[in-house]
Enzyme design. Structure first.
Site, PDB file in Angstrom:
ATOM      1  N   CYS A  47      13.333  23.816   6.216  1.00 20.05           N
ATOM      2  CA  CYS A  47      12.747  24.743   7.065  1.00 20.05           C
ATOM      3  C   CYS A  47      13.027  24.373   8.187  1.00 20.05           C
ATOM      4  CB  CYS A  47      10.978  25.032   6.437  1.00 20.05           C
ATOM      5  SG  CYS A  47      10.101  23.636   6.918  1.00 20.05           S
ATOM      6  N   HIS A  97     -12.709   7.498  -9.772  1.00 19.32           N
ATOM      7  CA  HIS A  97     -12.052   8.840 -10.464  1.00 19.32           C
ATOM      8  C   HIS A  97     -10.858   8.687 -11.128  1.00 19.32           C
ATOM      9  CE1 HIS A  97     -10.106  12.663 -10.942  1.00 19.32           C
ATOM     10  NE2 HIS A  97     -11.563  13.456 -10.493  1.00 19.32           N
TER      11      HIS A  97
END
Length: 622
Positions: free
Chosen positions: A21, A544
């Site tokens: 891009c 986690h």
């Protein structure tokens, strides 16, 4: 250099396709684990790299990225169009992320027109401010320049939505223009309470044009594109050219004018009222909140939601308060990068920081965020504080641009004609000064100095204890046996950005979770994938297990403790099954985060390589 890029990506065989891009080389890889991320980020001209939406994105900046793309393609990397890559990447992420990306795909092509219209408004306002009396025909011409885009905005939105959802864009734009036909009462004229009133179709359905509407046009575009594709499937090919557009326009014009338009116009009004309520909170609180979180939203990749809100505000009032607030957040981000560039003695970092800051001041903050500020964490979070203050000041000053899509230096054009340029420059100056000062004083220490200090401390500890760092008060042991992963390398922006707090990650080699310190268990998730603990010195630790493993609903997890339990370092908190995590297509990398990092003077990882039970991984200093 291009050969080094390919090698660091894991070789040609690890690359599915490459595109680019304006600023980034976008690479779809087969195996992310084969990417040598450290090697890529240390290459000359690389301003940062990150993995997002299924792509590994390497930031080179404008101009350089085009040359790099041509060079890697010449060496044999397979290519794809940006649209094809977007289609593949669109499969990645949760439903909310995919929906926001879709908003971005729809509204980004429209932004240049809105930008140009805003600039025309600025020029007209400037001429009026200078006391210039324009001839009537010139005044009419300037109104054409400034009003047309908003009058036909539904047509642009329906066209772009048809394009994104696979319909015929020509059908979309005709349908959109039907919604603002001159044969319908003008929505703005009806709203003004004058002589123009809504038409009553069939004697009971009030209908007006949808001038300036955004959400109804978007919904009509989505439904219309899907309806057109459904019709095309059942119509014989020989009749497709005649029947499909006829049926699509007939059915969708009825639905648009009599059902979707009226219903979603009400919804749009409530969204607009809610947006304005936040922006108009007293004491600049709305700007403070938005300015503080905007760049975090950019990191998460869902910032395109602001396109919808900004276009709605411009269509309704022809002014956009979001623009100034976002400008404050971006200015602070660029200022933090300048501070790092000024303070560092590392020549490569200097050559990276200053171009990245310039890019930010021209309206693109990704090189500053991913190339510099998130890499060192503190500059990013201190810039959020500066952005919040600047955003609050923008709200207090009542700043509102005449367009969207351009900020900071180019954005000055949106404030020339409305008499707010001095206030705008003041807001930018405050945001820059605060972002620079906070980062220079508290947010950055030169890499060489930090590395030297860390090495000295580690060697001293090893001389005394014979291990990486001896477990003691203020030291958190590893809850997982395995290989250490830097938090910034975790494939989850919530953790890798440090938004949850500082910490470290471990790639498990055993499926047992141990208590990392003497602590109280404060949280045990029912799914067994995460634990919260609080130590005697007040550190709140989140463990986690895996990324997005909450979606497994407890399958493969077995917790051994309950909330309120007191545990000793090394006690078993629970177990998990890495094979089941892999079978679910998920990553078992386990994050260990000190969620109340701000309560301590420092929270620093102290381990690398492999860690065994009892090894220290984080040092917390009060």
């Amino acid at each position: 250099m291009q050969k080094k890029v390919i090698e660091a990506l894991g070789g040609r065989e690890n690359v599915n396709s490459v595109a680019h891009c304006a600023t980034r080389l976008r690479v779809m890889v087969k195996d992310e684990a084969k990417i040598n991320k450290d090697a890529i980020e240390n290459l000359e001209k690389v301003q940062g790299a990150f993995f997002n939406s299924g792509q590994y994105q390497i930031i080179f900046g404008t101009g350089t990225v085009n040359k790099m793309y041509d060079e890697v393609v010449a060496l044999g990397l397979p290519t794809t169009s940006k649209d094809e890559m977007k289609a593949e990447a669109a499969k990645q992420g949760n439903w909310f992320q995919r929906a926001i990306r879709t908003f971005g795909d729809v509204f980004v092509p429209i932004i240049p027109v809105i930008v140009a219209t805003g600039l025309f408004m600025g020029v007209r306002g400037l001429l009026n401010a200078l006391g210039m009396t324009l001839p009537e025909d010139v005044t009419t011409y300037t109104q054409i320049l400034t009003d047309t885009a908003f009058i036909i905005l539904p047509g642009l939105v329906v066209w772009s939505t048809f394009r994104v959802f696979g319909g015929n864009p020509a059908v979309g734009i005709v349908l959109g223009m039907m919604l603002v036909s001159g044969s319908l009462p003008n929505a703005w004229a009806v709203a003004s309470g004058g002589e123009v009133t809504a038409m009553n179709f069939f004697g009971f359905i009030p209908v007006v044009g949808l001038q300036g509407s955004v959400l109804p046009a978007f919904i009509i575009g989505v439904v219309g594109a899907k309806f057109e594709k459904a019709v095309r499937k059942v119509v014989p090919d020989v009749l497709d050219l005649l029947v499909t557009p006829f049926v699509t326009l007939l059915v969708m014009s009825i639905l648009g004018l009599f059902v979707i338009g009226p219903v979603f116009h009400v919804v749009e009004n409530y969204i607009l009222l809610g947006t304005k309520a936040i922006l108009n909170l007293p004491f600049g609180l709305g700007g403070f909140l938005i300015g503080g979180v905007h760049q975090v939203i950019v990191v998460s990749g869902v910032h395109h939601i602001f396109n919808l809100l900004e276009v709605q505000l411009l269509a309704a009032d022809h002014v956009n308060p979001f623009n100034a607030i976002i400008t404050a957040a971006m200015t602070a981000q660029g200022a933090a990068t300048v501070a790092v560039g000024v303070k560092t003695k590392n020549p490569k970092l200097k050559t990276l920081a200053f171009p990245a800051a310039l890019s930010a001041f021209l309206g693109i903050t990704e090189p500053a965020i991913f190339g510099v500020n998130l890499r060192f964490r503190k500059p990013f979070f201190l810039s959020l504080i500066a952005g919040a203050v600047g955003g609050g000041l923008a709200s207090i000053l009542g700043l509102a641009g005449t367009g969207n899509g351009i900020t900071i230096i180019p954005g000055t054009m949106l404030y020339i004609g409305n008499g707010q340029l001095p206030q705008y420059l003041l807001m930018v100056a405050v945001s820059f000064a605060l972002g620079f000062a906070l980062t220079y004083m508290f947010g950055y220490e030169d890499e060489a100095e930090v590395a030297s200090e860390a090495t000295t401390e580690r060697l001293a500890d090893e001389a005394v204890t014979g291990t990486v760092v001896a477990p003691s008060e203020g030291v958190i042991q590893t809850p997982i046996v395995g290989d250490v992963v830097a938090l910034s390398d975790v494939n989850d922006p919530v953790f890798s950005s440090g938004a949850m707090g500082q910490g470290i990650a471990v790639k498990p080699s055993q499926d047992v979770v141990y208590a990392p310190a003497d602590a109280e268990v404060t949280i045990v998730f029912p799914t067994g994938h995460a634990y919260g603990l609080k130590t005697a010195n007040g550190a709140e630790i989140l463990i986690h297990v895996g990324i997005d493993t909450v979606s497994m609903n407890g399958e493969g997890f077995d917790q051994k403790v309950a909330q309120g339990d007191k545990v000793k370092a090394g006690d078993v908190l629970g177990t998990f099954d890495s094979a089941k995590i892999a079978a679910a297509g998920l990553d078992n990398t386990t994050m260990v985060i000190v969620t109340n990092t701000a309560d301590f003077a420092s929270v620093n990882p102290v381990a690398s390589g492999s860690v065994a039970k009892g090894d220290a991984i984080i040092e917390v200093k009060a």
